[in-house]
Design a protein around this motif. Structure first.
Motif: not given
Length: 300
Positions: A36-39, A42, A44-45, A47, A58, A86, A92
């Motif tokens: 799991i990686s957060v963009n 901030y 979107t992320y 999986s 989010f 990642e 982004c």
């Protein structure tokens, strides 16, 4: 008569920590999620599982966008799986994912909605002299991490940590041997399934030191500037509060010095798969089976 005033009394109790989900993002993966990686936006992320990578917002829990899908029409034709993914720390639109074939793909979400075509492909040609029955298994990448600067990516396979420059795809610029003394033990590690263990790797805040785990509760640190490395042990016996960790050494055959441990007496059930480094300070967290150790640089 006035009623007796009852004053609440504070009683010391054990600290209880509970995790309560704020949101549940469901029904998007068929296989186990490995990353799991957060963009950096901030908003979107992503999986990732063995065959697909999904992009989430989010604020939207019931819908995701599939951005990578390597599932073949016929599952018998499957030759590799996604092992880690990642986002770039600053751009982004850019992300990387690694595969069980030891390759890394860098993708740009601006090119198309489905990032099945990579922008860059990182792979080191195999040395034919090192080819063995275990070559494919030990070349599988278990973790991939962007440096904080965004210039480099680090990958961990079974025996090594490699640092790649984003501008050079044909070979890594640095290779560090994590536990090369296990090369002679690959057969027994295959039989007890340890060869499939997935070790993580991590950068320090300035990208100058990298850390990864090993067996016998050992973890390794490599200084990229001085090229020095150290093996440390996270164990209850050796880790009293405020005690200074002593470097450990593993000997292969021959005479064993007093402060060395023989490769034959390593405990393969004690493994450090997960590690983390504080973003700005020299504080590390090491997960050794069911124990969490936090170490920090020597404080005066």
């Amino acid at each position: 008569l006035l009623p007796i005033l009852q004053v609440p009394v504070l009683r010391p109790m054990d600290l209880m920590v509970e995790a309560t989900p704020r949101r549940v993002f469901a029904n998007a993966h068929t296989y186990h999620i490995n990353s799991i990686s957060v963009n950096s936006d901030y908003e979107t992320y992503m999986s990732a599982d063995d065959l697909r990578i999904n992009l989430w917002n989010f604020e939207i829990t019931n819908q995701s966008f599939n951005i990578v899908d390597i599932k073949p029409a016929n599952m018998e034709e499957l030759t590799e799986v996604i092992t880690a993914a990642e986002f770039h720390p600053h751009h982004c639109n850019t992300f990387v994912y690694s595969s069980s074939k030891g390759t890394i793909r860098l993708c740009d979400m601006r090119t198309s909605a489905l990032c099945d075509r990579h922008a860059k492909f990182f792979e080191e040609p195999e040395d034919p002299s090192n080819r063995s029955f275990f070559s494919e298994i030990i070349s599988s990448i278990s973790d991939v991490k962007f440096s904080h600067s965004g210039r480099y990516i680090m990958t961990r396979d079974y025996l090594t940590v490699k640092v790649w420059d984003l501008n050079m795809e044909n070979r890594p610029i640095e290779t560090y041997q994590v536990h090369d003394y296990l090369r002679s033990k690959l057969c027994s590690l295959y039989e007890n399934d340890c060869i499939f263990d997935k070790f993580e790797c991590v950068w320090n805040g300035s990208d100058s030191v990298i850390m990864t785990g090993s067996y016998n509760n050992f973890f390794r640190m490599f200084d990229r500037n001085t090229k020095r490395d150290v093996t440390l042990e996270a164990s209850r016996e050796n880790s009293k509060p405020r005690a200074i960790l002593k470097p450990r050494k593993v000997c292969v055959g021959g005479k064993r010095r007093k402060d060395e441990i023989s490769v034959d007496s390593l405990d393969f059930s004690k493994k450090i798969l997960h590690t983390a480094w504080h973003p700005s300070e020299n504080i590390i967290a090491v997960a050794a089976t069911n124990n969490l150790y936090i170490f920090q640089d020597k404080v005066n």
